[in-house]
Motif scaffolding. Structure first.
Motif: not given
Length: 574
Positions: A324-325, A346-351, A563-565
């Motif tokens: 997610p995110g 896009d700069g999103n960094l998720v734990q 390349f997808n999530t």
């Protein structure tokens, strides 16, 4: 010879120590910093299970805290110093602390003493493992150069003598030819003069004969004869005409010392900058007593045992989850306690946890490549390409600037599992390099060119390290994985055997395999430590689509970000 007590044995001494437990004669391997007692492995286990001592700090013997010497206070002679005044930086006893250092703060002197001893031991270790052998190598290099210089100089002397002998032979030959010509000219001219001399001698004889005749006529009384003979013999032959000889002329050669020097050659010192003797960089893995713990040693032993049983096997999919995110899984960093850090473009960094559940999210300014990593201490660090800095987020979520990279733009990061060093891929004005920092952010190594002076990198957007210390970068513009050893020397560049290769995410495993995503063929390649292709671990036939990022977790599971999530997790070793 001075004898050492068991607690005074030098760090580097090869000495057999026995366990300090009564009636135990086994080899000492450990040390209780609280009891100040030497222990074998068996007694260590007993000590740590005992209710009275299970919380004691037990360390490998060479990493022990040194016991504070008993030093009496010079003011209160019946007491021993056991504290350090932070303000005055002097050792004091408890009575000094209450009487003479009111309001000051104090540190346990034994702790400070142990830290200083550890620093000394570390320096001794560096001297013996690096400075001393490196200096000895340089000394040997100077001796070899001295021998080589003597050989070169003797060769120069031989060349000079050979040139002189050659010129001397030519001078002797020319001189001999000139003298020969003089001798021939002399012979010819003397022959001419001898002929002229004979001619004049003959003419003088002829004249003298005429004089005699004429004298005879003067005294003759026969007039008839006188008249007829005078008339007949009055005509005298003319004096012979001859020419003077023209001798040859010697024209001396016009030459100077410079002309002779040109013929013989000259000694010159090349206008070349002397080559600085190479001093190999101090290896960051030089053993230090400040970093090792028994926990790490145990983990290393467990990994070593595991290596003996693991090998590449058939692929088994373990699980799959959506992150997610983020809008894609561009890079994955393995965190502490079963967590992952995932970033997109896009700069999103998720734990997230290992099932894909979001734990926290950070917005960064970076948007591609392997720009984040987790240090040995569990600290997240990531690049800020706009400010040319590397930031850190501690476990209490405090964000600070960690490293400034100057004019260079940091694009990829990796924290070494060997020694905690930080490896940073950077670019600037069409140039690229990899810089190594230690755990405190101090720059200790720059890797930019090979031994021929050619640039190693173009755009190192992913970076990792192998178990042997080799550093690998996925270089998108060079279409290759570039490998250097821990000293920064180029080992190989892996460019795949098929046409087209766009390396992206890259990682290694505990067997030393290099695992890399190929953005051209949408496959995952496995390569050995020497750059030899081993297998295509994943292809489109296994349901993988656009693989971009990789990491291997503590259970040797391979996480593949697409390349997808989606992240797919595979078991590939057994």
């Amino acid at each position: 010879m001075m004898a050492f007590s068991k607690s005074q044995i030098p760090f580097t001494a090869q000495h057999y120590l026995v366990c300090g437990t009564e009636e135990c004669e086994k080899n000492c391997q450990f040390y209780c910093n609280d009891c100040h007692q030497q222990m074998c492995e068996q007694c260590r286990d007993v000590h740590q299970k005992s209710p009275d001592t299970k919380k004691h700090e037990v360390a490998p013997y060479q990493q022990r805290k040194r016991q504070l010497p008993e030093v009496k206070c010079h003011i209160h002679v019946n007491r021993y110093v056991d504290m350090l005044c932070e303000q005055c930086q002097v050792p004091v006893c408890s009575k000094c602390a209450t009487k003479d250092h009111g309001g000051h703060t104090f540190i346990d002197l034994e702790t400070v003493y142990a830290e200083k001893c550890a620093i000394c031991l570390n320096e001794i270790n560096k001297i013996e493992e690096y400075f001393l052998p490196t200096s000895q190598d340089l000394l040997e290099s100077t001796k070899n150069d001295s021998t080589e210089i003597k050989k070169i100089m003797e060769s120069l002397r031989t060349s000079i003598r050979t040139a002189a002998e050659s010129l001397k032979s030519m001078v002797d030959a020319v001189t001999s030819d000139n003298i020969k010509q003089v001798n021939e000219q002399e012979k010819s001219l003397l022959q001419l003069l001898n002929a002229q001399e004979k001619k004049y001698n003959d003419y003088i004889s002829y004249i003298n004969e005429h004089v005699k005749k004429f004298h005879g006529y003067l005294f003759s009384k026969n007039l008839q004869i006188l008249m007829s003979e005078i008339t007949k013999n009055l005509k005298i032959d003319p004096i012979p005409v001859t020419t003077k000889p023209v001798p040859p002329v010697f024209t001396a050669g016009q030459y100077s010392k410079e002309d002779v020097t040109k013929l013989l050659g000259r000694i010159t010192v090349p206008d070349t900058k002397p080559e600085v003797r190479e001093i190999k960089p101090i290896e960051t893995h030089v053993s230090t007593q400040l970093k090792s713990t028994e926990k790490h040693n145990k983990q290393d032993r467990e990994k070593s045992d595991m290596k003996q049983t693991l090998s590449l096997s058939s692929l088994t999919k373990v699980r799959e989850f959506t992150v997610p995110g983020v809008n894609c899984v561009w890079h994955i960093s393995l965190g502490k306690s079963g967590t992952l850090w995932v970033s997109d473009n896009d700069g999103n960094l998720v734990q997230i946890d290992l099932q894909g559940n979001q734990l926290q999210k950070i917005q960064t300014s970076s948007n591609s490549g392997g720009y984040h990593t987790v240090t040995q201490d569990g600290v997240l660090i990531f690049t800020d390409k706009h400010k040319n800095v590397i930031k850190m987020i501690t476990q209490d979520n405090t964000m600070t600037e960690f490293i400034k990279t100057g004019d260079w733009v940091p694009i990829s990061l990796h924290s070494s599992h060997i020694n905690g060093d930080i490896l940073v891929g950077m670019v600037k004005d069409g140039k690229a390099k990899v810089t190594r920092y230690n755990k405190t952010g101090e720059e200790i190594q720059n890797i930019q060119r090979d031994n021929k002076g050619q640039g190693l990198y173009s755009y190192p957007h992913y970076i990792t390290e192998n178990i042997n210390g080799d550093v690998y970068t996925s270089d998108f513009n060079k279409h290759a994985v570039v490998a250097v050893n821990k000293s920064g020397q180029h080992r190989f560049s892996y460019a795949c055997q098929r046409s087209g290769f766009w390396p992206n995410g890259i990682c290694t495993d505990l067997l030393g395999h290099i695992i890399v995503c190929d953005g051209w063929s949408d496959t995952v390649n496995v390569v050995d430590q020497d750059g030899q292709f081993l297998s295509l671990l994943l292809t489109g036939q296994q349901g993988i689509m656009y693989p971009r990022s990789l990491c291997v977790d503590d259970e040797n599971n391979l996480h593949v970000g697409q390349f997808n999530t989606t992240v797919k997790v595979y078991k590939y070793l057994q």
